[in-house]
Write a protein that holds these residues in place. Structure first.
Motif, PDB file in Angstrom:
ATOM      1  N   ALA A   1       0.805  -1.225   0.000  1.00 56.72           N
ATOM      2  CA  ALA A   1       0.000   0.000   0.000  1.00 56.72           C
ATOM      3  C   ALA A   1       0.836   1.273   0.000  1.00 56.72           C
ATOM      4  N   GLU A   2       1.683   1.493   1.029  1.00 57.29           N
ATOM      5  CA  GLU A   2       2.363   2.782   1.134  1.00 57.29           C
ATOM      6  C   GLU A   2       3.667   2.653   1.911  1.00 57.29           C
ATOM      7  N   VAL A   3       4.650   3.428   1.470  1.00 52.89           N
ATOM      8  CA  VAL A   3       5.922   3.544   2.174  1.00 52.89           C
ATOM      9  C   VAL A   3       6.111   5.013   2.568  1.00 52.89           C
ATOM     10  N   LEU A   4       6.423   5.247   3.832  1.00 50.66           N
ATOM     11  CA  LEU A   4       6.721   6.587   4.334  1.00 50.66           C
ATOM     12  C   LEU A   4       8.206   6.642   4.664  1.00 50.66           C
ATOM     13  N   THR A   5       8.895   7.680   4.208  1.00 50.45           N
ATOM     14  CA  THR A   5      10.325   7.778   4.495  1.00 50.45           C
ATOM     15  C   THR A   5      10.696   9.204   4.884  1.00 50.45           C
ATOM     16  N   ILE A   6      11.600   9.289   5.843  1.00 57.78           N
ATOM     17  CA  ILE A   6      12.241  10.552   6.205  1.00 57.78           C
ATOM     18  C   ILE A   6      13.715  10.389   5.901  1.00 57.78           C
ATOM     19  N   GLN A   7      14.261  11.266   5.066  1.00 60.79           N
ATOM     20  CA  GLN A   7      15.643  11.139   4.620  1.00 60.79           C
ATOM     21  C   GLN A   7      16.388  12.450   4.876  1.00 60.79           C
ATOM     22  N   PRO A   8      17.075  12.574   6.010  1.00 61.49           N
ATOM     23  CA  PRO A   8      17.883  13.784   6.236  1.00 61.49           C
ATOM     24  C   PRO A   8      18.929  13.950   5.151  1.00 61.49           C
ATOM     25  N   SER A   9      19.296  15.189   4.882  1.00 64.05           N
ATOM     26  CA  SER A   9      20.199  15.488   3.776  1.00 64.05           C
ATOM     27  C   SER A   9      21.586  14.926   4.012  1.00 64.05           C
ATOM     28  N   ASP A  10      22.152  14.356   2.964  1.00 64.86           N
ATOM     29  CA  ASP A  10      23.564  13.976   2.923  1.00 64.86           C
ATOM     30  C   ASP A  10      23.941  13.848   1.455  1.00 64.86           C
ATOM     31  N   ARG A  11      25.200  13.590   1.198  1.00 67.27           N
ATOM     32  CA  ARG A  11      25.648  13.432  -0.185  1.00 67.27           C
ATOM     33  C   ARG A  11      25.409  12.006  -0.623  1.00 67.27           C
ATOM     34  N   TYR A  12      24.546  11.823  -1.603  1.00 63.59           N
ATOM     35  CA  TYR A  12      24.255  10.486  -2.094  1.00 63.59           C
ATOM     36  C   TYR A  12      25.449   9.960  -2.888  1.00 63.59           C
ATOM     37  N   THR A  13      25.881   8.745  -2.548  1.00 63.69           N
ATOM     38  CA  THR A  13      26.882   8.090  -3.373  1.00 63.69           C
ATOM     39  C   THR A  13      26.163   7.374  -4.513  1.00 63.69           C
ATOM     40  N   GLU A  14      26.906   7.075  -5.566  1.00 64.05           N
ATOM     41  CA  GLU A  14      26.308   6.376  -6.700  1.00 64.05           C
ATOM     42  C   GLU A  14      25.745   5.028  -6.266  1.00 64.05           C
ATOM     43  N   ARG A  15      26.456   4.363  -5.350  1.00 62.34           N
ATOM     44  CA  ARG A  15      26.005   3.052  -4.891  1.00 62.34           C
ATOM     45  C   ARG A  15      24.676   3.142  -4.146  1.00 62.34           C
ATOM     46  N   SER A  16      24.562   4.096  -3.223  1.00 60.82           N
ATOM     47  CA  SER A  16      23.319   4.234  -2.465  1.00 60.82           C
ATOM     48  C   SER A  16      22.178   4.695  -3.361  1.00 60.82           C
ATOM     49  N   LEU A  17      22.490   5.510  -4.362  1.00 58.72           N
ATOM     50  CA  LEU A  17      21.470   5.959  -5.308  1.00 58.72           C
ATOM     51  C   LEU A  17      20.908   4.775  -6.091  1.00 58.72           C
ATOM     52  N   LEU A  18      21.790   3.902  -6.586  1.00 59.49           N
ATOM     53  CA  LEU A  18      21.345   2.731  -7.331  1.00 59.49           C
ATOM     54  C   LEU A  18      20.546   1.785  -6.439  1.00 59.49           C
ATOM     55  N   ARG A  19      21.002   1.642  -5.184  1.00 55.29           N
ATOM     56  CA  ARG A  19      20.291   0.757  -4.259  1.00 55.29           C
ATOM     57  C   ARG A  19      18.883   1.281  -4.015  1.00 55.29           C
ATOM     58  N   GLY A  20      18.755   2.605  -3.858  1.00 56.18           N
ATOM     59  CA  GLY A  20      17.440   3.184  -3.643  1.00 56.18           C
ATOM     60  C   GLY A  20      16.523   2.998  -4.845  1.00 56.18           C
ATOM     61  N   LEU A  21      17.071   3.163  -6.040  1.00 55.86           N
ATOM     62  CA  LEU A  21      16.273   2.965  -7.254  1.00 55.86           C
ATOM     63  C   LEU A  21      15.824   1.521  -7.387  1.00 55.86           C
ATOM     64  N   GLU A  22      16.720   0.586  -7.100  1.00 56.73           N
ATOM     65  CA  GLU A  22      16.381  -0.831  -7.192  1.00 56.73           C
ATOM     66  C   GLU A  22      15.293  -1.207  -6.197  1.00 56.73           C
ATOM     67  N   ARG A  23      15.261  -0.509  -5.066  1.00 55.49           N
ATOM     68  CA  ARG A  23      14.260  -0.819  -4.045  1.00 55.49           C
ATOM     69  C   ARG A  23      12.929  -0.143  -4.351  1.00 55.49           C
ATOM     70  N   ASP A  24      12.957   1.080  -4.885  1.00 56.22           N
ATOM     71  CA  ASP A  24      11.730   1.853  -5.062  1.00 56.22           C
ATOM     72  C   ASP A  24      11.006   1.566  -6.372  1.00 56.22           C
ATOM     73  N   ARG A  25      11.737   1.262  -7.432  1.00 55.37           N
ATOM     74  CA  ARG A  25      11.084   1.043  -8.731  1.00 55.37           C
ATOM     75  C   ARG A  25      10.048  -0.084  -8.688  1.00 55.37           C
ATOM     76  N   PRO A  26      10.383  -1.249  -8.106  1.00 55.61           N
ATOM     77  CA  PRO A  26       9.357  -2.307  -8.038  1.00 55.61           C
ATOM     78  C   PRO A  26       8.128  -1.890  -7.244  1.00 55.61           C
ATOM     79  N   LEU A  27       8.323  -1.059  -6.214  1.00 56.50           N
ATOM     80  CA  LEU A  27       7.181  -0.571  -5.451  1.00 56.50           C
ATOM     81  C   LEU A  27       6.246   0.238  -6.335  1.00 56.50           C
ATOM     82  N   ILE A  28       6.821   1.149  -7.098  1.00 52.44           N
ATOM     83  CA  ILE A  28       6.028   2.007  -7.978  1.00 52.44           C
ATOM     84  C   ILE A  28       5.315   1.179  -9.037  1.00 52.44           C
ATOM     85  N   GLU A  29       6.011   0.171  -9.569  1.00 48.07           N
ATOM     86  CA  GLU A  29       5.400  -0.688 -10.588  1.00 48.07           C
ATOM     87  C   GLU A  29       4.217  -1.467 -10.031  1.00 48.07           C
ATOM     88  N   ARG A  30       4.236  -1.752  -8.720  1.00 50.57           N
ATOM     89  CA  ARG A  30       3.111  -2.447  -8.087  1.00 50.57           C
ATOM     90  C   ARG A  30       2.011  -1.484  -7.660  1.00 50.57           C
TER      91      ARG A  30
END
Length: 283
Positions: free
Chosen positions: A89-118
């Motif tokens: 149904a829903e994911v709530l997230t609080i993300q304090p500011s920091d410098r995103y590394t390429e690795r963490s950015l890819l990990r976030g995309l891999e986790r969030d894209r399937p959620l959106i597709e569902r």
């Protein structure tokens, strides 16, 4: 030859003689069956060894209503991946500011894209400084087609992820290497209320910049800095809480001092209190 259906003739090595299929099969199966039997024996031994711990674990889970300590980035990410894969149904997230590394950015995309597709809804809170973070803006742009909402607020405390109002994740150390997985319904409901409180006071990422100068010549972020200054926080603490570097924070403090006509740090605190800008912010 691969299945041992032929073997060299002992009288004439240049010739190969056939081997009955049943014999060849038995020769191939015997070591496999021996290995299977050994594996079964080991599995029984492991089950017997773990039996008292399984009983203890069941009692602990029942007593704590599933509060789990996750140590190490791999274990934390594995638990997050499992929770999000089960989210409907829903994911709530609080993300304090920091410098995103390429690795963490890819990990976030891999986790969030399937959620959106569902069709899962995602609501994320950032600090205002995320509006000037190219990595975060790129991340948001790649997920903009789904049921995703982003808002920013001047100050956030810590990371928070909640899935389907059933499980929440919070860090317990600044290095993000230890986290708690919470499944206690009362705790999860409380954290949802905290999120909704901040969400109602946040500004959509698509709205105008929150740093625009107000009628009193002081920007919204400078109002937030003034509040923290009066509370006695040092520059480093203010910068951390507002998600900016110390140099930027001090530049805002200098502009705030200029707007109020302050010549010193001590005088600045006094002028902030006398100006009434904090009361204006509350209204």
């Amino acid at each position: 030859m691969e299945f041992a259906l032929l073997h060299p003739d002992p009288d004439d090595p240049d010739w190969l003689r056939p081997v009955p299929a049943s014999v060849a099969l038995a020769q191939r199966l015997t070591p496999l069956e021996r290995e299977i039997a050994e594996r079964r024996r080991l599995s029984i031994q492991l089950a017997d060894a773990f039996e008292p711990f399984m009983t203890l674990s069941a009692h602990m889970t029942a007593g704590t209503d599933s509060l789990t300590v996750l140590e190490g980035g791999d274990r934390i990410n594995a638990a997050l991946n499992l929770a999000t894969s089960q989210c409907q149904a829903e994911v709530l997230t609080i993300q304090p500011s920091d410098r995103y590394t390429e690795r963490s950015l890819l990990r976030g995309l891999e986790r969030d894209r399937p959620l959106i597709e569902r069709g899962v809804r995602i609501r994320t809170l950032y600090q205002h400084t995320a509006r000037y973070n190219p990595e975060k803006l790129a991340y948001v742009a790649q997920l903009a087609d789904g049921k995703v909402e982003y808002r920013t607020i001047d100050e956030l405390v810590e990371r928070l992820i909640i899935c389907d109002e059933t499980v929440a994740f919070i860090p317990t150390r600044d290095d993000q290497q230890v986290a708690l997985e919470l499944r206690h319904p009362g705790l999860v409901r409380y954290l949802i209320k905290v999120f909704e409180f901040m969400w109602d006071r946040a500004v959509p990422l698509t709205a105008g910049a929150p740093y625009e100068t107000a009628a009193d010549g002081i920007t919204s972020i400078q109002h937030s800095i003034a509040k923290l200054l009066v509370e006695g926080h040092v520059d480093e603490a203010i910068a951390r809480r507002l998600g900016m570097n110390v140099r930027t924070c001090r530049a805002h403090i200098a502009k705030l001092a200029g707007a109020l006509g302050s010549g010193s740090r001590a005088q600045l605190g006094y002028l902030i209190a006398q100006s009434g800008i904090l009361k204006q912010e509350e209204h």
